[in-house]
Scaffold this motif. Structure first.
Motif, short mmCIF file in Angstrom:
data_model
loop_
_atom_site.label_atom_id
_atom_site.label_comp_id
_atom_site.label_asym_id
_atom_site.label_seq_id
_atom_site.Cartn_x
_atom_site.Cartn_y
_atom_site.Cartn_z
N THR A 209 62.29 62.67 50.63
CA THR A 209 61.51 61.51 50.21
C THR A 209 62.45 60.32 50.17
O THR A 209 63.50 60.36 49.52
CB THR A 209 60.81 61.69 48.86
N VAL B 45 53.86 70.66 45.11
CA VAL B 45 53.86 71.63 46.21
C VAL B 45 53.59 73.01 45.61
O VAL B 45 54.52 73.69 45.15
CB VAL B 45 55.20 71.62 46.97
N SER C 180 57.64 60.46 52.84
CA SER C 180 57.98 61.88 52.75
C SER C 180 57.96 62.50 54.15
O SER C 180 56.98 62.38 54.88
CB SER C 180 56.97 62.55 51.82
N HIS D 54 53.64 66.10 39.46
CA HIS D 54 54.45 65.06 38.80
C HIS D 54 54.19 63.72 39.47
O HIS D 54 53.63 63.67 40.57
CB HIS D 54 55.95 65.42 38.93
N ARG E 37 62.01 75.43 53.98
CA ARG E 37 61.39 74.11 54.17
C ARG E 37 62.28 73.03 53.58
O ARG E 37 62.79 73.19 52.48
CB ARG E 37 60.02 74.08 53.48
N ARG F 78 62.90 56.40 49.08
CA ARG F 78 62.34 55.53 48.04
C ARG F 78 63.20 54.30 47.88
O ARG F 78 64.39 54.33 48.17
CB ARG F 78 62.34 56.27 46.69
N LEU G 243 51.32 70.44 54.99
CA LEU G 243 52.37 69.67 55.65
C LEU G 243 53.21 70.61 56.49
O LEU G 243 53.82 71.55 55.98
CB LEU G 243 53.27 68.97 54.61
N MET H 147 56.86 73.10 43.61
CA MET H 147 57.10 71.95 42.75
C MET H 147 55.82 71.61 42.02
O MET H 147 54.76 71.46 42.63
CB MET H 147 57.57 70.75 43.59
N HIS I 124 51.48 64.49 42.29
CA HIS I 124 51.52 65.32 43.50
C HIS I 124 52.46 66.49 43.26
O HIS I 124 53.29 66.44 42.34
CB HIS I 124 51.97 64.47 44.70
N ASN J 100 62.27 68.90 52.61
CA ASN J 100 61.48 67.68 52.45
C ASN J 100 62.42 66.56 52.04
O ASN J 100 63.25 66.72 51.15
CB ASN J 100 60.38 67.86 51.40
N ASP K 25 56.30 60.24 40.90
CA ASP K 25 57.62 59.68 41.20
C ASP K 25 57.62 58.32 40.50
O ASP K 25 57.09 57.35 41.04
CB ASP K 25 57.82 59.51 42.71
N ASN L 78 64.95 67.92 49.35
CA ASN L 78 64.55 69.14 48.65
C ASN L 78 64.52 70.31 49.62
O ASN L 78 63.98 70.19 50.71
CB ASN L 78 63.14 68.99 48.06
O1 LIG Z 1 58.40 68.57 48.88
C1 LIG Z 1 57.51 67.72 48.89
O2 LIG Z 1 56.72 67.62 49.81
C2 LIG Z 1 57.36 66.78 47.72
C3 LIG Z 1 58.65 66.41 47.06
C4 LIG Z 1 58.45 65.52 45.88
O3 LIG Z 1 57.37 65.28 45.45
C5 LIG Z 1 59.61 64.89 45.24
O4 LIG Z 1 60.76 65.11 45.65
O5 LIG Z 1 59.41 64.13 44.28
#
Ligand SMILES: O=C(O)CCC(=O)C(=O)O
Ligand SMILES: [Fe+2]
Length: 223
Positions: free
Chosen positions: A215, A194, A149, A136, A211, A217, A175, A133, A192, A213, A138, A125
């Motif tokens: 994740t 943002v 993350s 939501h 920024r 999974r 973060l 964000m 969770h 990020n 995951d 992201n």
């Molecule tokens: O950007 C973040 O720290 C969280 C990203 C997130 O929750 C997601 O991609 O599902």
């Protein structure tokens, strides 16, 4: 934002949810930025994900291994350009295992979970400007394995809530670049989001405006 006077310490935010500030060294952050740039060049470009009700996410995303679109995983990016997503590299599996060990590795069960971890998708992201964000879960994965993350670049507020709904109780965590946040176990399906990114807070030496990020999974999907 909090001051940099005291080192930020590892914190268990909720059972199974662990924040490890500054986990990823600067050189590896730069490598990861380069890898993200490569993924964003193709075969599938960064895109603002469209939501079924017509909304568009402010974040831009590119996926590795499996493509996520609301609310499923496929090998091809059918809501973007139809291309097959980039393969999930072995080094990223290894990074996921190291991250899990970094968060959970202080007991035998945590070390075993880290060794067994087999992430097969990464959502990358990118937050610029006013991107955020909403809260939501995951939950499109069929595996209960933890989500790893990693954050790079500008500092954000990461809101980590509960498994019941989008509202309180939640904890707001900052973060920063290099921070690791893992949520698994009883927190795996916690809401969770943002709510805020602080523009211009990244170290200029990183060479990134905004920024990132990632994740990691386990989808739990076959082959
Ligand atoms: O950007 C973040 O720290 C969280 C990203 C997130 O929750 C997601 O991609 O599902
Ligand atoms: Fe998420």
């Amino acid at each position: 934002m909090t001051s940099g006077l005291f080192p930020r310490e590892r914190a268990v935010v909720a059972p199974g949810a662990v924040h490890v500030p500054g986990w990823l060294p600067a050189a590896r952050q730069r490598e990861l930025v380069e890898a993200c740039r490569d993924w964003a060049r193709g075969p599938v470009p960064l895109r603002h994900t469209r939501l079924p009700r017509g909304g568009v996410m402010s974040v831009q995303t590119v996926c590795v291994g499996w493509h996520w679109q609301p609310y499923r995983y496929t090998r091809t990016a059918d809501d973007v350009n139809g291309a097959r997503v980039a393969g999930f590299p072995d080094w990223l599996v290894e990074l996921g295992r190291e991250a899990l060990a970094g968060a959970y590795g202080d007991d035998a069960a945590g070390r075993a979970a880290a060794e067994a971890y087999a992430p097969d998708t990464a959502l990358v992201n990118f937050y610029d400007g006013d991107a955020k964000m909403g809260m939501h879960q995951d939950k499109d994965e069929r595996s209960g394995a933890p989500v790893v993350s990693l954050s790079i670049g500008d500092t954000c507020v990461f809101r980590f809530g509960n498994t019941e709904g989008r509202g309180r109780p939640y904890t707001d965590v900052e973060l920063g670049s290099g921070d690791l946040f893992v949520f698994g176990g009883a927190s795996r399906f916690a809401y969770h989001g943002v709510p805020k990114v602080y523009p211009g807070t990244a170290d200029p030496a990183l060479g990134l405006t905004g920024r990132l990020n990632l994740t990691l999974r386990e989808t739990g999907l076959p082959g």
